[in-house]
Design a protein around this motif. Structure first.
Motif, PDB file in Angstrom:
ATOM      1  N   GLU A  38       0.722  -1.253  -0.014  1.00  0.00           N
ATOM      2  CA  GLU A  38      -0.091  -0.098   0.136  1.00  0.00           C
ATOM      3  C   GLU A  38       0.933   1.264  -0.012  1.00  0.00           C
ATOM      4  O   GLU A  38       1.573   1.493   0.900  1.00  0.00           O
ATOM      5  CB  GLU A  38      -1.138   0.028   1.210  1.00  0.00           C
ATOM      6  CG  GLU A  38      -1.954  -1.001   1.125  1.00  0.00           C
ATOM      7  CD  GLU A  38      -3.223  -0.453   0.225  1.00  0.00           C
ATOM      8  OE1 GLU A  38      -3.351   0.537  -0.009  1.00  0.00           O
ATOM      9  OE2 GLU A  38      -3.624  -1.426  -0.599  1.00  0.00           O
ATOM     10  N   THR A  39       0.705   2.314  -1.062  1.00  0.00           N
ATOM     11  CA  THR A  39       1.420   3.265  -0.978  1.00  0.00           C
ATOM     12  C   THR A  39       0.558   4.568  -0.641  1.00  0.00           C
ATOM     13  O   THR A  39      -0.545   4.622  -1.089  1.00  0.00           O
ATOM     14  CB  THR A  39       1.887   3.321  -2.535  1.00  0.00           C
ATOM     15  OG1 THR A  39       0.813   3.518  -3.498  1.00  0.00           O
ATOM     16  CG2 THR A  39       2.771   2.436  -2.755  1.00  0.00           C
ATOM     17  N   PRO A  40       1.244   5.466  -0.326  1.00  0.00           N
ATOM     18  CA  PRO A  40       0.694   6.645   0.224  1.00  0.00           C
ATOM     19  C   PRO A  40       0.256   7.273  -1.202  1.00  0.00           C
ATOM     20  O   PRO A  40       0.965   7.091  -2.108  1.00  0.00           O
ATOM     21  CB  PRO A  40       1.594   7.671   0.817  1.00  0.00           C
ATOM     22  CG  PRO A  40       2.823   7.031   1.157  1.00  0.00           C
ATOM     23  CD  PRO A  40       2.690   5.772   0.269  1.00  0.00           C
ATOM     24  N   GLU A  41      -1.051   7.740  -1.427  1.00  0.00           N
ATOM     25  CA  GLU A  41      -1.555   8.326  -2.437  1.00  0.00           C
ATOM     26  C   GLU A  41      -1.928   9.849  -2.320  1.00  0.00           C
ATOM     27  O   GLU A  41      -2.811  10.262  -1.364  1.00  0.00           O
ATOM     28  CB  GLU A  41      -3.041   7.720  -2.945  1.00  0.00           C
ATOM     29  CG  GLU A  41      -3.412   7.801  -4.442  1.00  0.00           C
ATOM     30  CD  GLU A  41      -4.465   7.001  -4.842  1.00  0.00           C
ATOM     31  OE1 GLU A  41      -5.546   7.560  -5.325  1.00  0.00           O
ATOM     32  OE2 GLU A  41      -4.042   5.966  -4.948  1.00  0.00           O
ATOM     33  N   ILE A  42      -1.271  10.689  -2.976  1.00  0.00           N
ATOM     34  CA  ILE A  42      -1.332  12.060  -2.546  1.00  0.00           C
ATOM     35  C   ILE A  42      -2.543  12.581  -3.547  1.00  0.00           C
ATOM     36  O   ILE A  42      -3.220  11.967  -4.150  1.00  0.00           O
ATOM     37  CB  ILE A  42      -0.075  13.081  -3.257  1.00  0.00           C
ATOM     38  CG1 ILE A  42      -0.033  12.598  -4.845  1.00  0.00           C
ATOM     39  CG2 ILE A  42       1.382  12.697  -2.556  1.00  0.00           C
ATOM     40  CD1 ILE A  42       1.111  13.587  -5.344  1.00  0.00           C
ATOM     41  N   GLN A  43      -3.079  13.758  -2.974  1.00  0.00           N
ATOM     42  CA  GLN A  43      -4.477  14.340  -3.530  1.00  0.00           C
ATOM     43  C   GLN A  43      -3.806  15.285  -4.581  1.00  0.00           C
ATOM     44  O   GLN A  43      -3.038  16.308  -4.611  1.00  0.00           O
ATOM     45  CB  GLN A  43      -5.199  15.177  -2.649  1.00  0.00           C
ATOM     46  CG  GLN A  43      -5.832  14.393  -1.372  1.00  0.00           C
ATOM     47  CD  GLN A  43      -6.546  12.969  -1.869  1.00  0.00           C
ATOM     48  OE1 GLN A  43      -7.508  13.465  -2.737  1.00  0.00           O
ATOM     49  NE2 GLN A  43      -6.226  11.969  -1.690  1.00  0.00           N
ATOM     50  N   LYS A  58       3.923   9.169  -9.915  1.00  0.00           N
ATOM     51  CA  LYS A  58       5.380   9.458  -9.576  1.00  0.00           C
ATOM     52  C   LYS A  58       5.528   9.378  -8.354  1.00  0.00           C
ATOM     53  O   LYS A  58       6.519   8.749  -8.051  1.00  0.00           O
ATOM     54  CB  LYS A  58       5.641  10.783 -10.394  1.00  0.00           C
ATOM     55  CG  LYS A  58       5.972  10.933 -11.812  1.00  0.00           C
ATOM     56  CD  LYS A  58       6.019  12.199 -12.334  1.00  0.00           C
ATOM     57  CE  LYS A  58       6.831  13.168 -11.670  1.00  0.00           C
ATOM     58  NZ  LYS A  58       6.898  14.553 -12.289  1.00  0.00           N
ATOM     59  N   PHE A  59       4.856  10.264  -7.387  1.00  0.00           N
ATOM     60  CA  PHE A  59       5.073  10.107  -5.969  1.00  0.00           C
ATOM     61  C   PHE A  59       4.930   8.760  -5.383  1.00  0.00           C
ATOM     62  O   PHE A  59       5.832   8.258  -4.578  1.00  0.00           O
ATOM     63  CB  PHE A  59       3.848  10.930  -5.257  1.00  0.00           C
ATOM     64  CG  PHE A  59       4.155  11.143  -3.922  1.00  0.00           C
ATOM     65  CD1 PHE A  59       4.753  12.034  -3.089  1.00  0.00           C
ATOM     66  CD2 PHE A  59       3.419   9.932  -2.836  1.00  0.00           C
ATOM     67  CE1 PHE A  59       4.979  12.042  -1.897  1.00  0.00           C
ATOM     68  CE2 PHE A  59       3.528  10.017  -1.478  1.00  0.00           C
ATOM     69  CZ  PHE A  59       4.357  11.116  -0.931  1.00  0.00           C
ATOM     70  N   SER A  60       4.099   7.703  -5.882  1.00  0.00           N
ATOM     71  CA  SER A  60       3.840   6.529  -5.157  1.00  0.00           C
ATOM     72  C   SER A  60       4.872   5.685  -5.496  1.00  0.00           C
ATOM     73  O   SER A  60       5.707   4.981  -4.928  1.00  0.00           O
ATOM     74  CB  SER A  60       2.679   5.756  -5.769  1.00  0.00           C
ATOM     75  OG  SER A  60       1.440   6.361  -5.341  1.00  0.00           O
ATOM     76  N   ALA A  61       5.329   5.694  -7.085  1.00  0.00           N
ATOM     77  CA  ALA A  61       6.609   4.913  -7.416  1.00  0.00           C
ATOM     78  C   ALA A  61       7.874   5.238  -6.617  1.00  0.00           C
ATOM     79  O   ALA A  61       8.696   4.517  -6.330  1.00  0.00           O
ATOM     80  CB  ALA A  61       6.836   5.084  -8.692  1.00  0.00           C
ATOM     81  N   LYS A  62       7.966   6.657  -6.227  1.00  0.00           N
ATOM     82  CA  LYS A  62       9.418   7.078  -5.759  1.00  0.00           C
ATOM     83  C   LYS A  62       9.247   6.551  -4.383  1.00  0.00           C
ATOM     84  O   LYS A  62      10.379   6.284  -3.667  1.00  0.00           O
ATOM     85  CB  LYS A  62       9.550   8.589  -5.747  1.00  0.00           C
ATOM     86  CG  LYS A  62      10.790   9.385  -5.418  1.00  0.00           C
ATOM     87  CD  LYS A  62      10.807  10.648  -5.588  1.00  0.00           C
ATOM     88  CE  LYS A  62      12.295  11.220  -5.472  1.00  0.00           C
ATOM     89  NZ  LYS A  62      12.509  12.588  -5.721  1.00  0.00           N
ATOM     90  N   TRP A  63       8.162   6.608  -3.511  1.00  0.00           N
ATOM     91  CA  TRP A  63       8.166   6.246  -2.139  1.00  0.00           C
ATOM     92  C   TRP A  63       8.456   4.729  -2.168  1.00  0.00           C
ATOM     93  O   TRP A  63       9.115   4.560  -1.363  1.00  0.00           O
ATOM     94  CB  TRP A  63       6.527   6.554  -1.651  1.00  0.00           C
ATOM     95  CG  TRP A  63       6.088   6.376  -0.321  1.00  0.00           C
ATOM     96  CD1 TRP A  63       6.508   7.076   0.877  1.00  0.00           C
ATOM     97  CD2 TRP A  63       5.837   4.738   0.061  1.00  0.00           C
ATOM     98  NE1 TRP A  63       6.244   6.276   1.827  1.00  0.00           N
ATOM     99  CE2 TRP A  63       5.785   5.072   1.521  1.00  0.00           C
ATOM    100  CE3 TRP A  63       5.636   3.941  -0.410  1.00  0.00           C
ATOM    101  CZ2 TRP A  63       5.307   4.057   2.428  1.00  0.00           C
ATOM    102  CZ3 TRP A  63       5.130   2.726   0.470  1.00  0.00           C
ATOM    103  CH2 TRP A  63       5.077   2.768   1.719  1.00  0.00           C
TER     104      TRP A  63
END
Length: 186
Positions: free
Chosen positions: A35-40, A49-54
């Motif tokens: 489970e990745t954080p999902e930005i709004q 991009k945010f999820s992949a980097k995280w």
């Protein structure tokens, strides 16, 4: 020599599509349901991009993450990348009621794949699928949007199309093929 690549997804259909695309290659895909954080954001690209980097940082391995948004033209792009959450709140009837008396029933799925090495910036691949919103629900399986989305070239909703046929449909999408060409030529 085979190359191991982790695909972060809890969606088995997405993973099976990727397996089909990467069949007969040197790429060993491994599904990870992290489970990745999902930005709004209104941008599927920014979310992916945010999820992949995280995820690449957390696992210390290269990963791919995909994200999609469903953009109904007549509703000014609603629900967009918020489809996952809206499907939790809206029933099929809610979608049908929103589209009552609307003439433009066009819906575009914006698809994005982000590929990331730890401590690097993600590389993004994007594509689209077009379709229309049905006048009435299809089969009562799948999410509400799957019961009303008719892909371009079809007369049935996603929920009324056999799974093997839908795997083929999604497999011909741009992003996984573009990524495959990129990674095999790298």
């Amino acid at each position: 020599m085979n190359y191991k690549l982790i695909y972060i997804t809890g969606n088995d259909i997405k993973f099976n599509v990727a397996l089909k695309v990467f069949g007969n290659t040197q790429i060993d895909l491994v599904q990870n349901k992290l489970e990745t954080p999902e930005i709004q954001s209104k941008s599927v690209e920014e979310i992916a991009k945010f999820s992949a980097k995280w995820a690449s940082k957390k696992l210390n391995q290269p990963v791919i993450v995909t994200d999609a948004g469903f953009y109904i033209e007549e509703l000014k792009g609603f629900p967009g990348p918020f489809i996952k959450y809206v499907n939790e709140w809206f029933s099929v009837e809610d979608y049908i009621n929103l589209m009552r008396d609307k003439t433009n029933r066009t819906i575009i799925i914006k698809d994005c794949l982000a590929y990331c090495y730890p401590e690097e910036e993600p590389i993004v691949f994007t594509g689209e699928y077009k379709g229309r919103i049905a006048q009435k629900p299809g089969n009562k399986k799948g999410s509400p949007i799957e019961q009303i989305f008719i892909p371009e070239g079809y007369d049935n909703t996603i929920s009324g199309i056999p799974e093997e046929e839908m795997l083929s449909y999604w497999s011909y999408g741009d992003i996984m093929t573009k990524f495959k060409d990129y990674i095999l030529n790298k």
